[in-house]
Design an enzyme around this catalytic site. Structure first.
Site, PDB file in Angstrom:
ATOM      1  N   GLY A 129     -22.231  55.187 -85.698  1.00 48.49           N
ATOM      2  CA  GLY A 129     -21.235  56.219 -85.398  1.00 48.49           C
ATOM      3  C   GLY A 129     -20.848  57.084 -86.589  1.00 48.49           C
ATOM      4  N   SER A 130     -21.802  57.351 -87.500  1.00 48.13           N
ATOM      5  CA  SER A 130     -21.445  58.166 -88.676  1.00 48.13           C
ATOM      6  C   SER A 130     -21.066  59.592 -88.275  1.00 48.13           C
ATOM      7  CB  SER A 130     -22.583  58.189 -89.692  1.00 48.13           C
ATOM      8  OG  SER A 130     -23.772  58.616 -89.065  1.00 48.13           O
ATOM      9  N   ASP A 167     -18.309  56.799 -79.081  1.00 44.33           N
ATOM     10  CA  ASP A 167     -18.190  56.772 -80.547  1.00 44.33           C
ATOM     11  C   ASP A 167     -16.915  57.464 -81.024  1.00 44.33           C
ATOM     12  OD1 ASP A 167     -20.711  55.753 -80.237  1.00 44.33           O
ATOM     13  OD2 ASP A 167     -21.662  57.037 -81.741  1.00 44.33           O
ATOM     14  N   GLY A 221     -26.945  53.910 -85.889  1.00 47.29           N
ATOM     15  CA  GLY A 221     -26.233  53.482 -84.672  1.00 47.29           C
ATOM     16  C   GLY A 221     -24.812  53.050 -84.959  1.00 47.29           C
TER      17      GLY A 221
HETATM   18  C1  MEV Z   1     -25.475  54.947 -78.553  1.00 50.95           C
HETATM   19  O1  MEV Z   1     -24.640  54.567 -79.648  1.00 50.95           O
HETATM   20  C2  MEV Z   1     -25.055  54.240 -77.301  1.00 50.95           C
HETATM   21  C3  MEV Z   1     -25.812  54.606 -76.038  1.00 50.95           C
HETATM   22  O2  MEV Z   1     -25.257  53.844 -74.987  1.00 50.95           O
HETATM   23  C4  MEV Z   1     -25.735  56.084 -75.725  1.00 50.95           C
HETATM   24  C5  MEV Z   1     -24.339  56.550 -75.353  1.00 50.95           C
HETATM   25  O3  MEV Z   1     -23.497  55.769 -74.916  1.00 50.95           O
HETATM   26  O4  MEV Z   1     -24.131  57.776 -75.493  1.00 50.95           O
HETATM   27  C6  MEV Z   1     -27.283  54.236 -76.146  1.00 50.95           C
END
Ligand code: MEV
Length: 327
Positions: A118-119, A163, A116
């Site tokens: 952002g790699s 991201d 989670g």
């Molecule tokens: C994932 O890093 C974040 C989420 O809100 C999905 C997204 O924004 O694409 C769960």
């Protein structure tokens, strides 16, 4: 010819999942990066190496296809980790570039994958920037962010631009789909510790599950998403005025709301509570959940929280990077 670019990973502080429904999120670029080096090669294909993941790939210059290989570039069976090669292939074979000779591409990856953080966005942004640099073509941050988002869409099917935007611009951002990223002008230092489980989260699947839940229970889930919006907006004020205690409380409230969306797991919950017990004033899932990571805000207690989380799972401290992509 040799070119290099680096791009940071990110951590979402507030608003994940709600952002998919048009609500705001607050995210920061972190001091862990993907560093991509591109060098001309005498061979007529493109060799990709990501040593930290023990992932190697060979791109056929004519067909544009990528196949995972072992470190001697012999055939190997694809794994979860080799999926990361698709981002590099799509970045290189965008319409902007005309690759007509072999290359050696090396990726130094300081960001764990599937955590989670952002790699894939960082690898995509850095690969695009390094390729523009290699081809000596003009590049703006705006164009780079747009292209990187397109690559994520092609590989993942769906993705928010969150991201790739954070990785491009760096710093603290307040983000909505409509307005994109608005930089939060703050010098606030946030000592953060990331704890990550050994089970990578599957963002697409978790987002789809939340969608299903919201369709089954709209009168319950919609107000939860509205409350997440209020939490994020109050957090924005607290960040701008430097109110540490309030930021921590809002992170804990946000965690409860994420739990109600069904994205928590036993391992994540355990890390959240271990962090709080060790002195974090706020701790919550960061990113999609269902595996992946938690983030703990621990002014004055970084070492205690780090040691506690390391005794349970994997953990490392992060600082906020005001710098985005560089080349
Ligand atoms: C994932 O890093 C974040 C989420 O809100 C999905 C997204 O924004 O694409 C769960």
């Amino acid at each position: 010819m040799k070119a290099r670019a680096s791009a940071p990973g990110k951590a979402i502080l507030f608003g994940e999942h709600a952002v998919v429904y048009g609500k705001p999120a607050i995210a920061v670029a972190v001091n862990r990066k993907a560093i991509v080096t591109i060098q001309e090669s005498t061979e007529d294909d493109i060799k990709v190496k990501i040593p930290e993941l023990e992932v190697y790939g060979l791109i056929d210059l004519v067909k544009g296809t990528i196949s995972p290989k072992d470190e001697n570039f012999s055939d190997v069976t694809p794994t979860y980790n080799t999926g990361i090669l698709d981002y590099i292939q799509h970045a290189l074979f965008s319409d902007e570039f005309n690759l007509d000779h072999g290359l050696d591409i090396n990726v130094d990856l300081e960001i764990p994958i599937g955590a989670g953080l952002g790699s894939s966005a960082a690898i995509t942004v850095a690969t695009l920037a390094a390729t523009f640099n290699y081809a000596q073509q003009e590049l703006t941050l705006e164009k780079l962010a747009q292209m990187a988002h397109k690559v994520e869409l092609k590989v993942q099917g769906s993705a928010s631009p969150l991201d790739t935007t954070i990785s491009t611009y760096g710093g603290f951002s307040y983000f909505t789909h409509k307005q994109g990223a608005i930089k939060l002008e703050t010098n606030m230092e946030m000592p953060l510790v990331v704890g990550y489980t050994s089970k990578p989260g599957n963002t697409g699947k978790v987002v789809a599950n939340v969608r299903k839940l919201s369709e089954n229970h709209p009168t319950i889930i919609n107000p939860i998403l509205d409350t997440m919006e209020t939490v994020t907006n109050q957090a924005r004020e607290a960040i701008l005025t430097g109110e540490e205690k309030k930021i921590g409380e809002l992170m804990n409230i946000n965690q409860g709301l994420l739990d109600s969306l069904g994205v928590n797991t036993l391992e994540l919950s355990n890390l959240v509570y271990e962090a709080r017990n060790a002195g974090a004033i706020g701790s919550k899932i960061t990113g999609a959940g269902g595996g992946g990571s938690i983030i703990a805000y621990c002014p004055g207690r970084t070492q205690e929280v780090l040691e506690k989380l390391q005794s349970v799972e994997n953990a490392f401290p992060i600082t906020i990077s005001s710098e985005g992509v560089t080349w």
